[in-house]
Design an enzyme around this catalytic site. Sequence first.
Site, PDB file in Angstrom:
ATOM      1  N   LYS A  37       0.824  -1.210   0.000  1.00 23.74           N
ATOM      2  CA  LYS A  37       0.000   0.000   0.000  1.00 23.74           C
ATOM      3  C   LYS A  37       0.863   1.267   0.000  1.00 23.74           C
ATOM      4  CE  LYS A  37      -2.047  -0.918   3.917  1.00 23.74           C
ATOM      5  NZ  LYS A  37      -1.339  -2.152   4.326  1.00 23.74           N
ATOM      6  N   ARG A  94      -9.945   0.280   8.223  1.00 25.44           N
ATOM      7  CA  ARG A  94      -9.372  -0.996   8.630  1.00 25.44           C
ATOM      8  C   ARG A  94     -10.455  -1.940   9.156  1.00 25.44           C
ATOM      9  NH1 ARG A  94      -3.966   0.171   8.000  1.00 25.44           N
ATOM     10  NH2 ARG A  94      -2.623  -1.121   9.283  1.00 25.44           N
ATOM     11  N   ARG A  98      11.963  -5.662   5.432  1.00 17.16           N
ATOM     12  CA  ARG A  98      11.776  -4.220   5.303  1.00 17.16           C
ATOM     13  C   ARG A  98      12.309  -3.481   6.532  1.00 17.16           C
ATOM     14  NH1 ARG A  98       5.528  -2.228   4.698  1.00 17.16           N
ATOM     15  NH2 ARG A  98       5.203  -1.974   6.910  1.00 17.16           N
ATOM     16  N   ARG A 150      10.355   0.708  12.532  1.00 14.87           N
ATOM     17  CA  ARG A 150       9.054   0.966  13.134  1.00 14.87           C
ATOM     18  C   ARG A 150       8.942   0.188  14.434  1.00 14.87           C
ATOM     19  NH1 ARG A 150       4.460   0.564   8.491  1.00 14.87           N
ATOM     20  NH2 ARG A 150       3.348  -0.294  10.284  1.00 14.87           N
ATOM     21  N   ARG A 187      -0.320  -8.273  13.740  1.00 13.58           N
ATOM     22  CA  ARG A 187      -0.895  -7.393  12.711  1.00 13.58           C
ATOM     23  C   ARG A 187      -1.535  -8.212  11.599  1.00 13.58           C
ATOM     24  NH1 ARG A 187       4.214  -4.324  11.332  1.00 13.58           N
ATOM     25  NH2 ARG A 187       2.994  -3.393   9.647  1.00 13.58           N
TER      26      ARG A 187
HETATM   27  O1  C5P Z   1      -1.114   1.048   7.695  1.00 12.22           O
HETATM   28  P1  C5P Z   1       0.043   0.846   8.642  1.00 12.22           P
HETATM   29  O2  C5P Z   1       0.568  -0.551   8.632  1.00 12.22           O
HETATM   30  O3  C5P Z   1       1.102   1.866   8.461  1.00 12.22           O
HETATM   31  O4  C5P Z   1      -0.583   1.101  10.100  1.00 12.22           O
HETATM   32  C1  C5P Z   1       0.243   1.010  11.232  1.00 12.22           C
HETATM   33  C2  C5P Z   1      -0.582   0.952  12.492  1.00 12.22           C
HETATM   34  O5  C5P Z   1      -1.402   2.117  12.617  1.00 12.22           O
HETATM   35  C3  C5P Z   1      -1.549  -0.204  12.599  1.00 12.22           C
HETATM   36  O6  C5P Z   1      -0.926  -1.408  12.984  1.00 12.22           O
HETATM   37  C4  C5P Z   1      -2.480   0.323  13.677  1.00 12.22           C
HETATM   38  O7  C5P Z   1      -1.883   0.262  14.944  1.00 12.22           O
HETATM   39  C5  C5P Z   1      -2.609   1.792  13.289  1.00 12.22           C
HETATM   40  N1  C5P Z   1      -3.758   2.048  12.399  1.00 12.22           N
HETATM   41  C6  C5P Z   1      -5.042   1.971  12.931  1.00 12.22           C
HETATM   42  N2  C5P Z   1      -6.133   2.219  12.162  1.00 12.22           N
HETATM   43  C7  C5P Z   1      -6.002   2.543  10.871  1.00 12.22           C
HETATM   44  C8  C5P Z   1      -4.693   2.626  10.287  1.00 12.22           C
HETATM   45  C9  C5P Z   1      -3.584   2.365  11.093  1.00 12.22           C
HETATM   46  O8  C5P Z   1      -5.199   1.660  14.101  1.00 12.22           O
HETATM   47  N3  C5P Z   1      -7.093   2.780  10.122  1.00 12.22           N
HETATM   48 MG    MG Z   2       1.899   1.333   5.165  1.00 11.52          MG
END
Ligand code: C5P
Ligand code: MG
Length: 188
Positions: A13, A93, A130, A134, A145
């Site tokens: 993404k 999400r 990667r 983080r 996750r």
């Molecule tokens: O999309 P990404 O992997 O960068 O998101 C990192 C973290 O941000 C997720 O694991 C979650 O903790 C939080 N997040 C969320 N709700 C979303 C997007 C991200 O809680 N809609």
């Molecule tokens: Mg991302």
Amino acid sequence: MRVVLIGAPGSGKGTQGPLVAWKLGVPYLSAGDLLRDEVARGTDLGRAVAVCLDRGELVPDELMADTIVDRLTALTGGGRDDREGYVLDGFPRTVAQAELAERRLPGGLADHVVFLTLPDDVARDRLAHRRQGRSDDDAATIEHRLRVFHEETEPLLDHYRTRGTLHVVDGDRPQDDVLAAIVAALGA
Ligand code: C5P
Ligand code: MG
């Protein structure tokens, strides 16, 4: 054109989003980047969500939907100018997030939803390599996750399938091929 990008962690993404946005000439917004930036700046929101991010848990739906809707509204000039659109990565999400946002945005959240698919093993492999420094990219949190994705986010497939805006794109291919497939799906 308003595009939402959904996919497992590691599905591409954050790689494809900015490229698709550039191609469409619209802004790119990453929900995850937005939250990490709030944490880094130590804002009230950042302090509220830091633990969720560290643990790979989702931020509560209401807080997340409010945050993203406010940002999108600012981005599109208060809804008056939303023809311009955006590429949104990582939101919604959950089905609840989608419904909350759709309720608050007069024209809806997305014209097109792109769902990037990826086998879990490939996602594990990509994320292990990667390592972006983080706080959520250790092996145990990656597993969590992935589980959160399957349980909370995958139901969005049905939510959007019934709305006829869904494009399922195989993310397990070279970057250029994935981008071409997304662009083709959007007719852009
Ligand atoms: O999309 P990404 O992997 O960068 O998101 C990192 C973290 O941000 C997720 O694991 C979650 O903790 C939080 N997040 C969320 N709700 C979303 C997007 C991200 O809680 N809609
Ligand atoms: Mg991302």
